[in-house]
Design a protein around this motif. Structure first.
Motif, short mmCIF file in Angstrom:
data_model
loop_
_atom_site.label_atom_id
_atom_site.label_comp_id
_atom_site.label_asym_id
_atom_site.label_seq_id
_atom_site.Cartn_x
_atom_site.Cartn_y
_atom_site.Cartn_z
N MET A 1 0.71 -1.28 0.21
CA MET A 1 0.00 -0.11 0.04
C MET A 1 1.21 0.91 0.54
SD MET A 1 -2.66 1.42 2.59
CE MET A 1 -2.08 1.40 3.52
N MET A 2 1.81 1.10 1.17
CA MET A 2 3.21 2.51 0.82
C MET A 2 3.67 2.84 -0.19
SD MET A 2 2.63 4.12 3.73
CE MET A 2 4.07 4.87 4.08
N SER A 3 4.01 1.56 -0.66
CA SER A 3 4.52 1.45 -2.36
C SER A 3 3.67 2.19 -3.44
CB SER A 3 5.09 0.19 -2.87
OG SER A 3 4.63 -0.65 -2.82
N ALA A 4 2.61 1.87 -3.57
CA ALA A 4 1.22 2.35 -4.61
C ALA A 4 1.28 3.95 -4.35
CB ALA A 4 -0.07 1.80 -4.08
N ALA A 5 1.38 4.79 -2.95
CA ALA A 5 1.49 6.35 -3.42
C ALA A 5 2.78 6.56 -3.17
CB ALA A 5 0.91 6.16 -1.80
N ASP A 6 4.12 6.40 -2.64
CA ASP A 6 5.33 6.45 -2.66
C ASP A 6 5.71 6.62 -4.44
OD1 ASP A 6 7.55 7.29 -1.95
OD2 ASP A 6 8.81 5.48 -1.03
N SER A 7 5.21 7.82 -4.30
CA SER A 7 5.72 7.29 -5.94
C SER A 7 7.19 8.21 -6.55
CB SER A 7 5.30 8.97 -6.84
OG SER A 7 5.62 9.90 -6.47
N ASP A 8 8.15 8.31 -5.35
CA ASP A 8 9.44 9.04 -6.24
C ASP A 8 10.37 7.91 -5.14
OD1 ASP A 8 9.64 9.39 -3.18
OD2 ASP A 8 9.75 11.73 -3.70
N SER A 9 9.68 7.03 -4.42
CA SER A 9 10.34 5.76 -4.01
C SER A 9 11.14 6.03 -2.93
CB SER A 9 11.02 5.05 -4.80
OG SER A 9 9.89 4.10 -5.51
N GLY A 11 11.20 6.26 0.02
CA GLY A 11 10.57 5.28 2.19
C GLY A 11 9.07 6.22 2.51
N TYR A 12 9.19 7.77 2.02
CA TYR A 12 8.20 8.92 2.98
C TYR A 12 7.34 8.67 1.97
CZ TYR A 12 11.95 9.29 5.98
OH TYR A 12 13.01 8.60 6.56
N VAL A 13 5.84 8.44 2.15
CA VAL A 13 4.84 9.11 1.02
C VAL A 13 4.38 10.88 1.78
CG1 VAL A 13 2.08 9.36 0.52
CG2 VAL A 13 3.82 7.50 0.98
N GLU A 14 4.91 11.23 0.89
CA GLU A 14 4.36 13.31 1.30
C GLU A 14 3.25 13.70 0.90
OE1 GLU A 14 7.43 12.34 -0.24
OE2 GLU A 14 9.46 12.08 0.78
N TYR A 15 2.97 14.97 1.41
CA TYR A 15 1.60 15.41 1.38
C TYR A 15 0.86 15.32 -0.48
CZ TYR A 15 -2.58 18.08 0.89
OH TYR A 15 -3.88 18.26 0.91
#
Length: 102
Positions: A1-9, A11-15
């Protein structure tokens, strides 16, 4: 799930990444059981189908947000937790503006 939102890979999902992940499903009819339901299930630590104060506080802490008791209580009350014995997925989705997931 996190990897789907973390487009720049990184390790963080920015706003901005989170916003894109939430906005994408609005462009087409989302399926039941989408990303936000997965988020809800992760937040629901005891798996009872409702977010307790402890679930909310733990989720906030795990994302690095140090929410105090007053903030957690406000989220719980806003989500109808007092009446329902916890915040249900349907209310959670409406609060986030993704009630078409329900």
């Amino acid at each position: 799930m996190m990897s789907a939102a973390d487009s720049d890979s990184d390790g963080y999902v920015e706003y901005e990444e989170f916003e894109r992940a939430v906005e994408r499903p609005r462009m087409r009819r989302p399926r039941r059981g989408g990303v936000m339901e997965d988020v809800f299930r992760i937040m629901d630590g005891d798996g009872d189908g409702k977010l307790s104060r402890e679930d909310i506080k733990g989720s906030m802490r795990s994302t690095g947000i140090d929410a105090g008791d007053e903030e957690v209580e406000a989220m719980f009350v806003l989500g109808g937790g007092e009446k329902e014995g916890g915040v249900t997925y349907e209310v959670f989705a409406k609060i986030l503006g993704v009630d078409d997931f329900c």
